[in-house]
Design a protein around this motif. Structure first.
Motif, PDB file in Angstrom:
ATOM      1  N   THR A  97       0.859  -1.177   0.000  1.00 47.36           N
ATOM      2  CA  THR A  97       0.000   0.000   0.000  1.00 47.36           C
ATOM      3  C   THR A  97       0.897   1.229   0.000  1.00 47.36           C
ATOM      4  OG1 THR A  97      -0.118  -0.043   2.423  1.00 47.36           O
ATOM      5  CG2 THR A  97      -1.895  -1.144   1.207  1.00 47.36           C
ATOM      6  N   LEU A 130       2.422   3.636  -7.508  1.00 47.62           N
ATOM      7  CA  LEU A 130       2.139   2.204  -7.455  1.00 47.62           C
ATOM      8  C   LEU A 130       0.744   2.003  -6.870  1.00 47.62           C
ATOM      9  CD1 LEU A 130       4.039  -0.205  -8.183  1.00 47.62           C
ATOM     10  CD2 LEU A 130       4.421  -0.477  -5.735  1.00 47.62           C
ATOM     11  N   ARG A 131      -0.258   2.177  -7.692  1.00 45.27           N
ATOM     12  CA  ARG A 131      -1.640   2.125  -7.227  1.00 45.27           C
ATOM     13  C   ARG A 131      -2.502   1.315  -8.187  1.00 45.27           C
ATOM     14  NH1 ARG A 131      -2.543   6.119  -3.339  1.00 45.27           N
ATOM     15  NH2 ARG A 131      -0.861   7.668  -3.152  1.00 45.27           N
ATOM     16  N   PRO A 189       1.144  -3.018  -6.804  1.00 46.50           N
ATOM     17  CA  PRO A 189       0.076  -2.466  -5.973  1.00 46.50           C
ATOM     18  C   PRO A 189      -0.535  -3.529  -5.066  1.00 46.50           C
ATOM     19  CG  PRO A 189      -0.132  -1.727  -8.250  1.00 46.50           C
ATOM     20  CD  PRO A 189       0.930  -2.768  -8.240  1.00 46.50           C
TER      21      PRO A 189
END
Length: 868
Positions: A613, A631-632, A687
């Motif tokens: 996360t 990074l999602r 992610p």
């Protein structure tokens, strides 16, 4: 010549001991590796969970590259998957249409945790299912009834007894949506027992929620009429799939071209008979791969070392028989007759010695397998398979190695004229054979070139070149050994002569005239030092870099983990809401598979990976380019790579790479960051939501918590059933995992090093014992026993010193290549105490294995020794 061979062998039994021991220990290693490989290739797991289902249809357990040009499809590379795979639930309709199928029962399998009153897990591995799939075992109710509502469960009788739960009591179960209380509606058991996967059964809707993969199932149990194998064949024919019957997902090659643009879709795999055990054991494919790879690499090294050592041993033994062979030639024996005699001797010695090593090899294989199981590298359900094939292979390889080594060693003695052979028996030739010299120079050139090339490679390619460098340079040193010995004498001979006018002078003179014989002694010492140094210091270099990166990158004050299936999302939310908590990062440890072209060939390579996360609190990956904040998402569109992985992919920020997630799902994300601490945390970061959707538990492995000193006590109030450690405790956990990894690597290679050390002692003892007449002659011309021992000590020092210099010259560039490829620095991490112990061991072996047999050789009257 067979009778003559027996007659000569009876007279030379002491000199044959060295060759016998070398072949015996080689057979032990080859047999042990063969047992592990046969287990990996042939072992079957007795089905438990799917024991009542004649046929099981499940997801694949490995991913492969399939190549098809003009002929049939060929699997060029295969890598096991980390996570259990799923298949579409809609497949049930297709299965029901297959001739002979009566019923199709879906199964949902997901890890859960059953906790006692103190929050401890009742059993190490517990799996949840829907009650409708209980008949696949079969489970039957022993008390109570089936679960009728989402808050009711049926417990496996083993779990119920362990937790002291009965019908009507409350049980606490940890699943992907947190810790929940359930009423025990029933207790179920199976006649055969389910030791590997004790079960908790839920109602169908609740099981689907905890499974977390909508529209998919873990497997189908298929019930039908007739022979299960024939039913399996009909199902295979009815289901279009892109993988073969071994359960591999393909990375297809379009248009016959290597390296397709996209992986092919995954399909189901059908199991029947004992194969059903692999369907219910997700780690079985990885375990088989581990055994095959470990035994294959170890066996290959063992065969190479055995050939090297045995060839040297036979060469030394035949050089000591030079006078005997020369006399045979002088009295009329033809070269063919001499070669036949030596060849038959070698066949007999090889067969007897190899057969003698087989029982110990089987015992060693059993021990190694048991250690792998006890350390958790192989599932407990994986059975050991011991068949005759490894034993026969060990005997055949040992016999063939002995025959080839003997025929090669006697080649020169049978090609020259008898008078020349008699001359060489008295004094060995100074010139190195043309073929040997040219071959040695070729190996030296190749090893040097590979060493230089590896310094310009990036990623793991440079590190993987280490084995080739050691082999090439060691073979070159063995072939060019006489030159190396003469060079060493030229450099230090004067100093030795001045240091000891008697012992040193005679040692130098003897070394000059007997360089070929002494080279046979130097070679195994060199191999031992080069191999041991490369093995140990490669491990220490990687371990030091890993420990340093992990220590520098871990910024969390506390780590929350679980002894059960994981840390659920509601626990992470509760921790974030605590006063004093500055940040929480949810982390999932997994493994992904990279797909890229290496040297023009499509390649699969597994990488340790993290699901994170962001923003990442308590974790510093040392980002060199891009940003982890990008990074999602859960669509597989972004990825961060370590510098090592980026070098292997040839990718930078903004490029796209081909990956497969832990369950085989293909993605082509864009690189949004490149970081430096891949050894400490994993080479790929993805992610969190993406990784979570493709794991069995759907939970975090740990939470990284940043907060003040008051947070520790507050964490205990919201982390029931979880474990809270500080930064020091997290380091201890990492060290324990690193020790396990080191143990696996050093176990296999340590056996090789022990074999080499035994062979070193064996060769030195043979060489010294073969000089009885020489020592006796020195005594007869006036030398005292003390002076002769002084000569031998100087020779041992010279031999050990040459081995140290040459072994170090081989190990240093190899280690530099490994270190540069993995850490970016050409300076490896060398522990001074370990290096000093290696130097002491090398010199100690040289002295002990030389002086002890020399003392025995000097016993008795010199005149009797000369006549003998």
């Amino acid at each position: 010549m067979l009778g003559l061979a027996f007659a000569t062998m009876r007279r030379r039994l002491p000199s044959l001991v060295g060759s016998v021991l070398a072949l015996l220990f080689a057979a032990v290693l080859v047999t042990a590796c063969g047992v592990l490989m046969e287990t990996g290739l042939r072992a079957q797991i007795r089905p438990e969970r799917y024991g009542a289902a004649p046929v099981v249809v499940a997801g694949p357990q490995s991913t492969s590259i399939l190549k098809k040009e003009d002929g049939p499809i060929e699997v060029t590379e295969s890598v096991p998957l980390e996570e259990p795979t799923t298949i579409p639930a809609s497949l049930a309709a297709d299965l029901a249409k297959v001739s002979g199928v009566r019923e199709v029962v879906p199964d949902l399998t997901f890890p859960v945790g059953l906790l006692d009153a103190d929050g401890r897990a009742v059993h190490g591995s517990v799996y949840g299912h829907g009650w409708e799939s209980a008949r696949l075992t079969p489970y039957t109710l022993r008390a109570g009834r089936a679960p009728a509502s989402p808050d009711e469960i049926v417990l496996d009788a083993v779990l119920a007894d362990a937790a002291r739960l009965k019908v009507g009591t409350t049980a606490r179960v940890l699943g992907r949506d947190g810790l929940r209380a359930y009423t025990v509606a029933g207790i179920a058991g199976s006649g055969s027992g389910v030791a590997r996967q004790p079960a908790v059964f839920f109602s169908a809707p609740r099981a689907a929620e905890l499974f977390g993969h909508q529209g998919r199932v873990s497997a189908f149990g298929v019930f039908g009429s007739g022979d299960p194998e024939r039913l399996k064949d009909r199902i295979d024919a009815a289901l279009p799939r892109s993988e073969n019957a071994t359960g591999r997902v393909s990375l297809g090659l379009k248009g016959g071209r290597k390296g397709g643009d996209a992986p092919a879709a995954a399909g189901p795999v059908t199991y029947a008979g004992d194969e059903r055990g692999f369907a219910e054991e997700p780690r079985s494919s990885a375990a088989r791969e581990t055994l095959v790879v470990l035994s294959g690499s170890l066996g290959g090294i063992a065969v190479m070392v055995a050939a090297f050592v045995v060839a040297g041993t036979f060469g030394l033994a035949l050089r000591q028989r030079g006078r005997e062979i020369a006399l045979l030639r002088a009295i009329g024996a033809t070269p063919a007759q001499v070669r036949s005699m030596i060849g038959k001797e070698a066949l007999l010695i090889g067969a007897v010695a190899s057969a003698a090593g087989v029982p110990a090899g089987v015992a060693a294989g059993r021990w190694m397998f048991g250690e792998l199981v006890s350390k958790g590298m192989i599932p407990d359900a994986f059975p050991l398979t011991v068949g005759p094939v490894p034993m026969l292979v060990a005997v055949a390889l040992g016999t063939a190695t002995a025959w080839l080594s003997a025929r090669g060693a006697v080649r020169r003695a049978t090609r020259i004229r008898p008078t020349e052979a008699l001359g060489e028996a008295a004094a060995e030739p100074r010139a190195l054979g043309r073929v040997r010299a040219v071959t040695g120079l070729i190996f030296l050139t190749l090893g040097t070139a590979l060493c230089g090339l590896s310094m310009f490679m990036t990623g793991e390619t440079a590190a993987m070149s280490a084995g080739g460098i050691v082999i090439l340079l060691t073979v070159a040193a063995a072939l060019l050994g006489p030159w190396l010995v003469r060079v060493a004498v030229a450099l230090v001979g004067g100093a030795l002569g001045r240091a000891s006018r008697v012992g040193g002078y005679l040692a130098v003179a003897n070394t000059r005239t007997g360089a070929r014989s002494l080279a046979a002694v130097v070679s195994p010492l060199t191999l031992m030092l080069a191999f041991a140094g490369t093995t140990v210091f490669t491990q220490s270099t990687i371990g030091h870099a890993t420990e340093r990166q992990a220590a520098e990158g871990m910024r969390a004050d506390y780590v929350v983990s679980s002894a059960g299936p994981g840390v659920p999302a509601d626990a992470a939310r509760a921790v974030r809401a605590l006063p004093g908590v500055a940040g929480v990062t949810e982390v999932i440890d997994t493994r992904v598979i990279g797909h890229f072209d290496e040297l023009g060939e499509p390649t699969l390579r597994p990488y340790g990976a993290l699901g994170l996360t962001v923003p990442a609190h308590g974790l510093d990956l040392d980002v060199r380019a891009g940003s982890l904040d990008r990074l999602r998402g859960d669509a597989g569109k972004t990825v961060a790579l370590s510098t090592l992985a980026a070098g292997s992919f040839g990718a930078s920020v903004g490029d796209r790479v081909r990956l497969r997630l832990g369950d085989g799902t293909p993605i082509t994300p864009t690189v949004v960051a490149v970081y430096d601490r891949g050894l400490g945390f994993g080479d790929v970061a993805l992610p969190y939501d993406l990784v979570r959707a493709h794991t069995a538990s759907g939970m975090a492995d740990r939470l990284l918590v940043v907060g003040d000193g008051s947070v520790r006590s507050r964490l205990a109030t919201v982390s029931r059933g979880l474990t809270v450690t500080d930064r020091a405790g997290a380091k201890a956990d990492r060290d324990a995992a690193a020790e396990l990894n080191d143990w696996v690597n050093l176990l296999a290679l340590g056996l090789i090093i022990v074999f080499i050390a035994i062979s070193v002692v064996n060769t030195l003892v043979m060489a010294t014992a073969g000089r009885v007449r020489e020592f006796a002659l020195l005594r007869l011309v006036g030398g005292t026993r003390r002076q002769v021992l002084g000569v031998i000590r100087w020779e041992a020092l010279l031999v050990g010193g040459v081995a140290l210099v040459v072994g170090t010259a081989i190990a240093v560039p190899t280690l530099a290549a490994v270190s540069y490829g993995l850490t970016g620095s050409a300076i490896p991490h060398v522990r001074p105490a370990v290096l000093a112990s290696m130097v002491a061991a090398t010199l100690g072996l040289a002295f002990a294995a030389t002086l002890l047999p020399a003392r025995a050789a000097l016993a008795g009257r010199p005149a009797d020794r000369v006549r003998g």
